[in-house]
Write a protein that holds these residues in place. Structure first.
Motif, short mmCIF file in Angstrom:
data_model
loop_
_atom_site.label_atom_id
_atom_site.label_comp_id
_atom_site.label_asym_id
_atom_site.label_seq_id
_atom_site.Cartn_x
_atom_site.Cartn_y
_atom_site.Cartn_z
N VAL A 48 0.84 -1.20 0.00
CA VAL A 48 0.00 0.00 0.00
C VAL A 48 0.87 1.24 0.00
O VAL A 48 0.60 2.21 -0.74
N ASP A 49 1.93 1.24 0.78
CA ASP A 49 2.83 2.40 0.85
C ASP A 49 3.51 2.64 -0.50
O ASP A 49 3.56 3.77 -0.98
N VAL A 50 4.00 1.58 -1.11
CA VAL A 50 4.67 1.71 -2.41
C VAL A 50 3.68 2.19 -3.47
O VAL A 50 3.98 3.06 -4.29
N TYR A 51 2.46 1.63 -3.45
CA TYR A 51 1.47 2.04 -4.44
C TYR A 51 1.07 3.50 -4.26
O TYR A 51 0.87 4.21 -5.24
N GLU A 52 0.96 3.96 -3.02
CA GLU A 52 0.63 5.38 -2.80
C GLU A 52 1.71 6.28 -3.36
O GLU A 52 1.41 7.32 -3.95
N HIS A 53 2.97 5.88 -3.20
CA HIS A 53 4.06 6.67 -3.78
C HIS A 53 4.00 6.66 -5.31
O HIS A 53 4.19 7.69 -5.95
N ILE A 54 3.73 5.49 -5.88
CA ILE A 54 3.64 5.38 -7.35
C ILE A 54 2.49 6.23 -7.87
O ILE A 54 2.63 6.94 -8.87
N ALA A 55 1.34 6.17 -7.21
CA ALA A 55 0.18 6.96 -7.65
C ALA A 55 0.46 8.46 -7.54
O ALA A 55 0.08 9.24 -8.43
N GLY A 56 1.12 8.87 -6.48
CA GLY A 56 1.46 10.28 -6.33
C GLY A 56 2.43 10.76 -7.38
O GLY A 56 2.25 11.83 -7.98
N ILE A 57 3.47 9.97 -7.62
CA ILE A 57 4.46 10.34 -8.63
C ILE A 57 3.83 10.34 -10.01
O ILE A 57 4.09 11.22 -10.83
N SER A 58 2.97 9.36 -10.30
CA SER A 58 2.34 9.31 -11.62
C SER A 58 1.42 10.51 -11.83
O SER A 58 1.32 11.03 -12.94
N THR A 59 0.76 10.97 -10.78
CA THR A 59 -0.11 12.14 -10.91
C THR A 59 0.70 13.40 -11.21
O THR A 59 0.34 14.18 -12.09
N VAL A 60 1.79 13.57 -10.50
CA VAL A 60 2.64 14.74 -10.74
C VAL A 60 3.23 14.68 -12.15
O VAL A 60 3.22 15.69 -12.88
N LEU A 61 3.73 13.52 -12.54
CA LEU A 61 4.31 13.40 -13.88
C LEU A 61 3.26 13.56 -14.97
O LEU A 61 3.54 14.14 -16.03
N ALA A 62 2.06 13.05 -14.76
CA ALA A 62 0.99 13.21 -15.75
C ALA A 62 0.64 14.68 -15.92
O ALA A 62 0.44 15.16 -17.05
N GLY A 63 0.57 15.41 -14.83
CA GLY A 63 0.30 16.85 -14.93
C GLY A 63 1.41 17.59 -15.64
O GLY A 63 1.16 18.45 -16.51
N LEU A 64 2.65 17.27 -15.32
CA LEU A 64 3.80 17.92 -15.96
C LEU A 64 3.86 17.60 -17.45
O LEU A 64 4.03 18.50 -18.29
N MET A 65 3.70 16.32 -17.80
CA MET A 65 3.76 15.93 -19.20
C MET A 65 2.56 16.47 -19.97
O MET A 65 2.67 16.79 -21.16
N SER A 66 1.42 16.59 -19.32
CA SER A 66 0.26 17.19 -19.98
C SER A 66 0.52 18.64 -20.31
O SER A 66 0.16 19.12 -21.40
N ALA A 67 1.13 19.36 -19.37
CA ALA A 67 1.46 20.76 -19.64
C ALA A 67 2.42 20.88 -20.81
O ALA A 67 2.25 21.75 -21.68
N VAL A 68 3.41 20.00 -20.87
CA VAL A 68 4.37 20.02 -21.98
C VAL A 68 3.67 19.71 -23.29
O VAL A 68 3.91 20.35 -24.33
#
Length: 128
Positions: A48-68
């Motif tokens: 659960v801890d690892v998945y929460e980190h993956i979901a958080g990082i994926s959300t930040v990266l998705a927002g950044l890549m979407s902006a690009v």
């Protein structure tokens, strides 16, 4: 015999002294670990801890890549590049939905299976 031994390995005594000293030092500083939870509880907590980190990082990266991708689509003067940028934006959000959808699916389905995978040692099995 002692002289022959010192002739072959003159520094062996010093190395063995340091090795024994280091071993005793580590032994004195080590603490005993007492297991409070079973293996499955700890594994579940880690997953659960690892998945929460993956979901958080994926959300930040998705927002950044979407902006690009949006900036690339708006700044481009070629229709082919604009179409590629929108295709990338679609892929980014589909990947984000899949990654976060796995967690949502598991958090919905996991309580349905609670208590089904238990073994009762007092009940005899029907298979020979």
């Amino acid at each position: 015999m002692k002289r022959l031994f010192r002739c072959i390995c003159p520094t062996l005594g010093r190395y063995s002294f340091f090795a024994v000293t280091a071993f005793l030092f580590v032994l004195c500083l080590s603490t005993t670990a007492f297991a409070v939870d079973d293996m499955w509880t700890v594994a579940n907590r880690i997953i659960v801890d690892v998945y929460e980190h993956i979901a958080g990082i994926s959300t930040v990266l998705a927002g950044l890549m979407s902006a690009v991708a949006v900036i690339g689509a708006k700044m481009s003067n070629n229709q082919h590049k604009v179409d590629q940028a929108w295709d990338w934006l679609r892929r980014i959000w589909v990947a984000w939905a899949v990654i976060n959808g796995i967690g949502a699916f598991l958090s919905y389905v996991l309580p349905l299976f609670q208590g089904l995978a238990t073994l009762d040692p007092g009940i005899a099995s029907s298979t020979p």
